[in-house]
Design a protein around this motif. Structure first.
Motif, PDB file in Angstrom:
ATOM      1  N   THR A  42     -61.123  61.482  22.162  1.00 44.10           N
ATOM      2  CA  THR A  42     -60.341  60.839  21.117  1.00 44.10           C
ATOM      3  C   THR A  42     -60.989  59.508  20.793  1.00 44.10           C
ATOM      4  O   THR A  42     -61.485  58.813  21.684  1.00 44.10           O
ATOM      5  N   SER A  43     -60.978  59.117  19.542  1.00 47.19           N
ATOM      6  CA  SER A  43     -61.502  57.814  19.160  1.00 47.19           C
ATOM      7  C   SER A  43     -60.438  57.043  18.400  1.00 47.19           C
ATOM      8  O   SER A  43     -59.443  57.608  17.938  1.00 47.19           O
ATOM      9  N   TYR A  44     -60.662  55.755  18.282  1.00 50.09           N
ATOM     10  CA  TYR A  44     -59.683  54.844  17.689  1.00 50.09           C
ATOM     11  C   TYR A  44     -60.393  54.058  16.594  1.00 50.09           C
ATOM     12  O   TYR A  44     -61.322  53.296  16.876  1.00 50.09           O
ATOM     13  N   THR A  45     -59.956  54.279  15.364  1.00 49.08           N
ATOM     14  CA  THR A  45     -60.665  53.741  14.208  1.00 49.08           C
ATOM     15  C   THR A  45     -59.741  52.892  13.351  1.00 49.08           C
ATOM     16  O   THR A  45     -58.597  53.265  13.096  1.00 49.08           O
ATOM     17  N   ALA A  46     -60.253  51.759  12.912  1.00 44.04           N
ATOM     18  CA  ALA A  46     -59.540  50.911  11.957  1.00 44.04           C
ATOM     19  C   ALA A  46     -60.555  50.166  11.116  1.00 44.04           C
ATOM     20  O   ALA A  46     -61.702  49.968  11.540  1.00 44.04           O
ATOM     21  N   THR A  47     -60.140  49.748   9.961  1.00 47.20           N
ATOM     22  CA  THR A  47     -61.009  49.006   9.047  1.00 47.20           C
ATOM     23  C   THR A  47     -60.346  47.695   8.674  1.00 47.20           C
ATOM     24  O   THR A  47     -59.153  47.664   8.351  1.00 47.20           O
ATOM     25  N   MET A  48     -61.114  46.616   8.742  1.00 47.75           N
ATOM     26  CA  MET A  48     -60.594  45.318   8.354  1.00 47.75           C
ATOM     27  C   MET A  48     -61.715  44.496   7.721  1.00 47.75           C
ATOM     28  O   MET A  48     -62.774  44.330   8.332  1.00 47.75           O
ATOM     29  N   PRO A  49     -61.507  44.005   6.504  1.00 56.11           N
ATOM     30  CA  PRO A  49     -62.497  43.094   5.941  1.00 56.11           C
ATOM     31  C   PRO A  49     -62.444  41.752   6.682  1.00 56.11           C
ATOM     32  O   PRO A  49     -61.362  41.349   7.110  1.00 56.11           O
ATOM     33  N   PRO A  79     -67.628  38.275  -0.953  1.00 53.87           N
ATOM     34  CA  PRO A  79     -66.236  37.827  -0.808  1.00 53.87           C
ATOM     35  C   PRO A  79     -65.362  38.972  -0.319  1.00 53.87           C
ATOM     36  O   PRO A  79     -65.591  40.130  -0.678  1.00 53.87           O
ATOM     37  N   TYR A  80     -64.376  38.653   0.499  1.00 54.00           N
ATOM     38  CA  TYR A  80     -63.532  39.721   1.033  1.00 54.00           C
ATOM     39  C   TYR A  80     -62.069  39.374   0.825  1.00 54.00           C
ATOM     40  O   TYR A  80     -61.698  38.201   0.720  1.00 54.00           O
ATOM     41  N   PRO A  81     -61.225  40.381   0.736  1.00 51.84           N
ATOM     42  CA  PRO A  81     -59.831  40.145   0.350  1.00 51.84           C
ATOM     43  C   PRO A  81     -59.006  39.500   1.452  1.00 51.84           C
ATOM     44  O   PRO A  81     -59.325  39.588   2.640  1.00 51.84           O
ATOM     45  N   TYR A  82     -57.933  38.853   1.036  1.00 50.78           N
ATOM     46  CA  TYR A  82     -56.915  38.371   1.962  1.00 50.78           C
ATOM     47  C   TYR A  82     -56.052  39.561   2.381  1.00 50.78           C
ATOM     48  O   TYR A  82     -55.924  40.547   1.656  1.00 50.78           O
ATOM     49  N   LEU A  83     -55.438  39.425   3.557  1.00 48.17           N
ATOM     50  CA  LEU A  83     -54.489  40.438   4.024  1.00 48.17           C
ATOM     51  C   LEU A  83     -53.118  39.807   4.193  1.00 48.17           C
ATOM     52  O   LEU A  83     -52.998  38.688   4.708  1.00 48.17           O
ATOM     53  N   SER A  84     -52.078  40.530   3.785  1.00 50.08           N
ATOM     54  CA  SER A  84     -50.714  40.080   4.037  1.00 50.08           C
ATOM     55  C   SER A  84     -50.369  40.337   5.496  1.00 50.08           C
ATOM     56  O   SER A  84     -50.992  41.174   6.169  1.00 50.08           O
ATOM     57  N   LEU A  85     -49.353  39.656   5.997  1.00 55.76           N
ATOM     58  CA  LEU A  85     -48.997  39.798   7.403  1.00 55.76           C
ATOM     59  C   LEU A  85     -48.748  41.259   7.797  1.00 55.76           C
ATOM     60  O   LEU A  85     -49.298  41.723   8.806  1.00 55.76           O
ATOM     61  N   PRO A  86     -47.944  42.045   7.057  1.00 59.17           N
ATOM     62  CA  PRO A  86     -47.703  43.427   7.489  1.00 59.17           C
ATOM     63  C   PRO A  86     -48.958  44.296   7.512  1.00 59.17           C
ATOM     64  O   PRO A  86     -48.999  45.293   8.245  1.00 59.17           O
ATOM     65  N   GLU A  87     -49.982  43.939   6.725  1.00 56.09           N
ATOM     66  CA  GLU A  87     -51.180  44.774   6.664  1.00 56.09           C
ATOM     67  C   GLU A  87     -51.979  44.771   7.963  1.00 56.09           C
ATOM     68  O   GLU A  87     -52.751  45.699   8.233  1.00 56.09           O
ATOM     69  N   TYR A  88     -51.816  43.739   8.769  1.00 56.29           N
ATOM     70  CA  TYR A  88     -52.542  43.693  10.039  1.00 56.29           C
ATOM     71  C   TYR A  88     -51.983  44.690  11.049  1.00 56.29           C
ATOM     72  O   TYR A  88     -52.707  45.175  11.924  1.00 56.29           O
ATOM     73  N   ILE A  89     -50.703  44.961  10.965  1.00 54.57           N
ATOM     74  CA  ILE A  89     -50.033  45.721  12.026  1.00 54.57           C
ATOM     75  C   ILE A  89     -50.613  47.119  12.189  1.00 54.57           C
ATOM     76  O   ILE A  89     -51.007  47.507  13.302  1.00 54.57           O
TER      77      ILE A  89
END
Length: 428
Positions: free
Chosen positions: A71-78, A212-222
């Motif tokens: 199993t692997s664990y994947t996420a994307t974050m600018p 340039p990379y986008p801002y994230l709202s607080l709920p988007e991090y979760i």
């Protein structure tokens, strides 16, 4: 083209990971230059959805009958892009208090080993949640120095599985060389963070790709951190509590004509009455920033609106405070500066206003509407408490009066503490 003659060493402490399209390891290369991801690393069994959560792939006869399937664990974050791990991080370092609070909400507090500055991780609200604990700040290693440098030796010694930090403020503020940032990613642990507390200042770098990379709202991090730690169910339960609470607060804000005006005053700057009061604009220029999120959600009336001349703050003397005459004064960072190196800086500033012939004429002072404010380093736990706190301070007729820090009775609480505790503790 891939080179079949390329040799790979076996991983040691940490399994292979894929980061931003490149394969990276702990002090080794988990693949060869020119190889594709499919050649160098096994394909993950799950993918991240558009919301950042991992969704399970449809099982196949082979996958259901093979007990050794990985199993692997994947996420994307600018700005760092996609990160895939073969196992959840067992240790992490954070920056200030924001990601620490997010990861605490996901049940990962005990895995913290260090921070850019642990002093800014406010943990007082955890005392109001059954069974929720966090490592003492003095037990966490600080990997930055007093003269704003990064201590590479300390970071290497900590050897975390994840650096839950946007590398760009570390590069921009602490002078980390970009090549060193790359070496840390390859030899220590991947970077995984996004600096969206406030508008990014001039000189903010855009590593690793220069875009340039986008801002994230607080709920988007979760969901992003939840996917990386294999905590999708806990992350969704947290959002199911957090988002309706915020929407309820927003829906109950009184009409503008019934909202009291406020001044957001620096909680540390003026306890000795040196040269005036620093007043912040409580409204965020960038919608997704979360440092003053509770004031945006409460649609506050700013007594100093129009006075900032394009800046984020203004300095005024007692006469200036009276000229703008706020109904409520909230001291930013007040929960931290109630006890700062043994001194209550908020009380000292309140007394300055109360005892000054001009200061005591300010409406907020006359009516004893001087309040402790929150920390801008607020993840979902801290933000829920601070939104409740500000709602009661500003709109007591709608949300109930604010009796003081930590003194809200169960019947007057605006969100379910036990439900939040259960989610954090994994008993939901």
């Amino acid at each position: 083209m891939g080179d079949d003659s390329c040799q790979q060493e076996a991983p040691t402490r940490r399994k292979y990971l894929r980061y931003g399209g490149a394969v990276v390891g702990t002090g080794l290369i988990a693949g060869c230059i020119g190889q594709s991801d499919s050649e160098s690393t096994p394909e993950p069994t799950g993918t991240e959805s558009s919301s950042g959560t991992e969704t399970e792939a449809e099982p196949t006869p082979e996958s259901t009958s093979t007990p050794t399937e990985e199993t692997s664990y994947t996420a994307t974050m600018p700005p760092v892009g996609e990160l895939t791990l073969d196992e959840p991080p067992s240790s992490w370092v954070g920056s200030y208090g924001f990601t620490a609070d997010v990861l605490t909400a996901l049940g990962q507090a005990d895995s913290a080993v260090g921070m850019a500055n642990p002093q800014f991780w406010y943990q007082g609200f955890y005392d109001f949640l059954d069974g929720v604990t966090a490592p003492a700040k003095e037990e966490l290693t600080k990997f930055t120095t007093a003269d704003r440098n990064i201590d590479l030796e300390v970071l290497y010694d900590l050897d975390p599985d994840l650096i839950a930090v946007d590398p760009n403020p570390i590069i921009s503020i602490f002078g980390l060389d970009k090549q060193k940032a790359k070496e840390i990613r390859e030899n220590v642990a991947p970077w995984f963070g996004n600096g969206s507390r406030r508008k990014r200042f001039g000189g903010w770098t855009q590593w690793p790709d220069g875009e340039p990379y986008p801002y994230l709202s607080l709920p988007e991090y979760i969901p992003k951190y939840a996917a990386l730690f294999g905590e999708e169910k806990r992350g969704q339960a947290l959002l199911d509590l957090y988002e309706p609470f915020i929407e309820d607060i927003r829906s109950r804000v009184p009409p503008e004509s019934e909202r009291r005006s406020m001044a957001l005053v620096n909680g540390r700057y003026n306890p000795e009455n040196r040269d005036g009061w620093v007043v912040y604009n409580p409204k965020s220029e960038i919608e997704k920033t979360w440092g003053k999120k509770q004031y945006r959600d409460l649609n506050v009336v700013d007594a100093f609106e129009g006075a900032y001349s394009g800046q984020s703050s203004i300095k005024v003397d007692f006469e200036g405070m009276l000229e703008y005459n706020p109904d409520v004064i909230i001291f930013n960072f007040g929960i931290t500066y109630r006890d700062f190196q043994g001194t209550n800086l908020i009380q000292k500033q309140q007394e300055l206003l109360q005892n000054h012939p001009v200061g005591k004429e300010v409406t907020a002072v006359k009516n004893d509407e001087l309040y402790v404010g929150g920390t801008p380093y607020q993840g979902p736990i801290i933000n829920m408490f601070q939104t409740e706190m500000a709602a009661k301070q500003l709109y007591p007729d709608e949300f109930g009066s604010y009796p003081g820090y930590g003194e809200i009775s169960e019947s007057e609480q605006l969100f379910d503490r036990q439900r939040l505790s259960d989610i954090i503790n994994g008993t939901f």
